[in-house]
Design an enzyme around this catalytic site. Structure first.
Site, PDB file in Angstrom:
ATOM      1  N   LYS A  36      45.846  44.662  53.367  1.00 35.98           N
ATOM      2  CA  LYS A  36      44.726  45.792  53.174  1.00 35.98           C
ATOM      3  C   LYS A  36      43.861  45.134  52.385  1.00 35.98           C
ATOM      4  CE  LYS A  36      47.615  48.223  50.066  1.00 35.98           C
ATOM      5  NZ  LYS A  36      47.793  49.714  49.954  1.00 35.98           N
ATOM      6  N   ARG A 131      52.597  60.911  46.875  1.00 39.82           N
ATOM      7  CA  ARG A 131      51.398  60.523  47.410  1.00 39.82           C
ATOM      8  C   ARG A 131      51.499  60.870  49.049  1.00 39.82           C
ATOM      9  NH1 ARG A 131      49.464  54.478  47.100  1.00 39.82           N
ATOM     10  NH2 ARG A 131      50.922  53.992  48.736  1.00 39.82           N
ATOM     11  N   HIS A 161      57.597  54.777  50.495  1.00 42.02           N
ATOM     12  CA  HIS A 161      57.228  53.915  49.459  1.00 42.02           C
ATOM     13  C   HIS A 161      57.886  53.933  48.161  1.00 42.02           C
ATOM     14  CE1 HIS A 161      54.500  50.776  48.307  1.00 42.02           C
ATOM     15  NE2 HIS A 161      53.616  51.639  47.538  1.00 42.02           N
ATOM     16  N   ARG A 215      57.737  45.646  53.362  1.00 41.78           N
ATOM     17  CA  ARG A 215      56.205  45.344  53.361  1.00 41.78           C
ATOM     18  C   ARG A 215      55.711  44.686  52.218  1.00 41.78           C
ATOM     19  NH1 ARG A 215      57.238  50.720  53.985  1.00 41.78           N
ATOM     20  NH2 ARG A 215      56.341  51.056  51.758  1.00 41.78           N
ATOM     21  N   TYR A 259      22.427  41.250  26.755  1.00 37.98           N
ATOM     22  CA  TYR A 259      22.115  42.521  26.740  1.00 37.98           C
ATOM     23  C   TYR A 259      22.930  43.148  25.596  1.00 37.98           C
ATOM     24  CZ  TYR A 259      20.102  42.657  31.171  1.00 37.98           C
ATOM     25  OH  TYR A 259      19.019  42.514  32.340  1.00 37.98           O
ATOM     26  N   CYS A 305      26.578  39.767  32.575  1.00 38.66           N
ATOM     27  CA  CYS A 305      25.364  40.629  33.008  1.00 38.66           C
ATOM     28  C   CYS A 305      25.933  40.821  34.700  1.00 38.66           C
ATOM     29  CB  CYS A 305      24.156  39.838  33.066  1.00 38.66           C
ATOM     30  SG  CYS A 305      23.849  39.331  31.281  1.00 38.66           S
ATOM     31  N   MET A 306      24.877  41.208  35.391  1.00 38.93           N
ATOM     32  CA  MET A 306      24.988  41.455  36.763  1.00 38.93           C
ATOM     33  C   MET A 306      25.337  40.081  37.536  1.00 38.93           C
ATOM     34  SD  MET A 306      22.695  43.448  39.629  1.00 38.93           S
ATOM     35  CE  MET A 306      22.342  44.728  38.764  1.00 38.93           C
ATOM     36  N   ASP A 307      24.570  39.133  37.343  1.00 34.89           N
ATOM     37  CA  ASP A 307      24.412  37.899  37.973  1.00 34.89           C
ATOM     38  C   ASP A 307      25.009  36.595  36.933  1.00 34.89           C
ATOM     39  OD1 ASP A 307      23.329  39.139  40.056  1.00 34.89           O
ATOM     40  OD2 ASP A 307      21.483  38.966  38.791  1.00 34.89           O
TER      41      ASP A 307
HETATM   42  N1  PMH Z   1      53.182  49.738  51.316  1.00 36.84           N
HETATM   43  C1  PMH Z   1      52.471  50.590  51.148  1.00 36.84           C
HETATM   44  C2  PMH Z   1      52.510  51.786  51.708  1.00 36.84           C
HETATM   45  C3  PMH Z   1      51.646  50.354  49.930  1.00 36.84           C
HETATM   46  O1  PMH Z   1      50.383  51.230  49.608  1.00 36.84           O
HETATM   47  C4  PMH Z   1      51.556  48.932  49.520  1.00 36.84           C
HETATM   48  C5  PMH Z   1      50.686  48.745  48.272  1.00 36.84           C
HETATM   49  C6  PMH Z   1      52.389  48.198  49.795  1.00 36.84           C
HETATM   50  C7  PMH Z   1      53.491  48.382  50.750  1.00 36.84           C
HETATM   51  C8  PMH Z   1      52.647  46.597  49.165  1.00 36.84           C
HETATM   52  O2  PMH Z   1      53.051  46.787  47.817  1.00 36.84           O
HETATM   53  P1  PMH Z   1      53.200  45.634  46.929  1.00 36.84           P
HETATM   54  O3  PMH Z   1      51.630  44.891  46.958  1.00 36.84           O
HETATM   55  O4  PMH Z   1      53.612  45.945  45.511  1.00 36.84           O
HETATM   56  O5  PMH Z   1      54.335  44.666  47.626  1.00 36.84           O
HETATM   57  N2  PMH Z   1      49.989  49.668  47.711  1.00 36.84           N
HETATM   58  C9  PMH Z   1      49.048  49.530  46.759  1.00 36.84           C
HETATM   59  C10 PMH Z   1      48.586  50.677  46.334  1.00 36.84           C
HETATM   60  O6  PMH Z   1      48.287  51.615  46.971  1.00 36.84           O
HETATM   61  N3  PMH Z   1      47.948  50.410  45.107  1.00 36.84           N
HETATM   62  O7  PMH Z   1      48.615  49.421  44.550  1.00 36.84           O
HETATM   63  C11 PMH Z   1      49.206  48.745  45.662  1.00 36.84           C
END
Ligand code: PMH
Length: 375
Positions: A36, A131, A161, A215, A259, A305-307
């Site tokens: 992701k 969550r 999780h 995961r 700045y 700065c921005m750039d």
């Molecule tokens: N599974 C879920 C549902 C997650 O949200 C995340 C990471 C992972 C697996 C993987 O976790 P890891 O990167 O610690 O191995 N999610 C997030 C989060 O929402 N904010 O930081 C990490």
């Protein structure tokens, strides 16, 4: 192609190393590569391809949008959207053979009449993180029944999780126990995928007895999930950030930089200008930190700065000299600790204005510039 000397390098060999080591260590049959947020800033397609080569069996993202993009590049890979999607979008996911989650009884009731193409669905349990997910056994029972009763849903997974797999073991144990209590009446062996572990759990806890999958996010990128715990083996940071000096100037004692004129030269000195700034995700909180030039550390001076930003240098440094802002000397994790944040946030912050260059088998194989492409 890119036309400014600022870029990130992603060493896919290191991602391969991390995935294969963690897969062997964790011992799960199935492993989701969590890609992701553009693979935590590394590049979703490139990381996903390498992770699958190295032994990951599934891809996981947070958004349906991210999954649809991956589907264009991976026609056969299993892809899970780990975040809730709109009921109205179930048919889109199904059409593209993307697995989704059922996270809430109201959502399941609203989805119960779905009648499009069949799709895989995983129930998300909230075991203490508070969550996303179902928290109550009654709701789980009713939700499971509703999903089973609709042949368009293939209920193939169940997951949760962890909030503290790297620290508070009492809460970790409580989450495991809650998972067992919630699923006491469910035949887990009828599900293809039961998954709980994130990176921290895979590295620092023994295998969860109910799970057959994990995961894997942050550790795949070679970044430790916990600043405090000793790793069972070496992780290799895949991400590095580079730029080159575009201008050098002499500052006289008493002159100011940037700045707000926050930096005043206390002696005559040299500074170099670097072409990256907060629009690249090199955020203002990096002010005052060090960067690496030819193995030595030099301080950033004045506001980011921005750039552009500014580094104090010495006479050995020329226009065009390469500067490494994050790499093996100044690691992502050390920089994050320094800034009182986490390595996750630092890599996710580097924006798509910074082109990514990919290394595999020790040589550069491709690059990606999302703001501009010759294609
Ligand atoms: N599974 C879920 C549902 C997650 O949200 C995340 C990471 C992972 C697996 C993987 O976790 P890891 O990167 O610690 O191995 N999610 C997030 C989060 O929402 N904010 O930081 C990490």
């Amino acid at each position: 192609m890119f036309y400014r000397d600022t870029w990130a390098e992603i060493d896919l060999d290191r991602i391969y190393h991390n995935v294969s080591m963690i897969k062997a260590h964790a011992g799960f049959e199935s492993l989701f590569a969590v890609v992701k947020a553009n693979a935590y800033g590394h590049g979703d397609v490139e990381v996903a391809r390498t992770a699958l080569e190295a032994g990951a069996t599934h891809l996981a993202v947070a958004l349906l949008d991210e999954a649809l993009k991956l589907r264009r590049h991976f026609s056969d890979s299993a892809i899970l959207v780990m975040g809730p999607i709109r009921v109205a979008d179930i048919a889109v996911a199904a059409t593209h053979r993307i697995a989704i989650i059922a996270h809430d009884l109201d959502w399941i009731e609203a989805a119960a009449g779905y009648s499009g193409p069949r799709l895989d669905i995983h129930i998300k349990l909230d075991t203490g993180m508070n969550r996303v997910g179902i928290k109550c056994a009654e709701q789980l029972k009713r939700g499971t029944r509703l999903l089973h009763n609709n042949p368009a849903f293939n209920l193939c997974g169940l997951f949760t999780h962890f909030a503290t797999a790297d620290g508070d073991t009492a809460l970790y144990q409580a989450q495991l126990a809650r998972f067992d209590r919630l699923t006491a009446d469910i035949d887990l062996s009828a599900l293809t995928l039961v998954h709980q572990a994130n990176s921290a759990a895979m590295l620092h806890q023994s295998k969860q007895p109910q799970s057959n999958a994990g995961r894997l996010g942050i550790a795949m990128y070679g970044l430790p999930p916990s600043a405090d715990l000793k790793l069972p083996f070496e992780l290799q940071q895949a991400f590095s950030l580079h730029s080159c000096i575009t201008q050098i100037k002499q500052l006289h004692k008493g002159e100011m930089v940037g700045y707000g004129a926050t930096y005043e030269a206390d002696t005559d000195q040299l500074i170099g200008i670097l072409p990256l700034g907060y629009a690249d995700g090199w955020l203002r909180y990096h002010q005052g930190r060090e960067v690496e030039i030819r193995g030595q550390r030099y301080p950033l001076v004045g506001r980011i700065c921005m750039d552009q930003c500014v580094v104090r240098i010495d006479p050995s440094i020329e226009v065009g000299t390469q500067v490494t802002l994050l790499g093996d000397l100044i690691s992502v994790t050390d920089a994050a600790n320094d800034l009182n944040t986490i390595n996750y946030e630092l890599v996710c912050s580097i924006s798509d204005r910074v082109p990514r260059r990919y290394k595999r088998h020790g040589r550069f194989i491709s690059e990606r510039n999302d703001r501009f492409s010759d294609a």
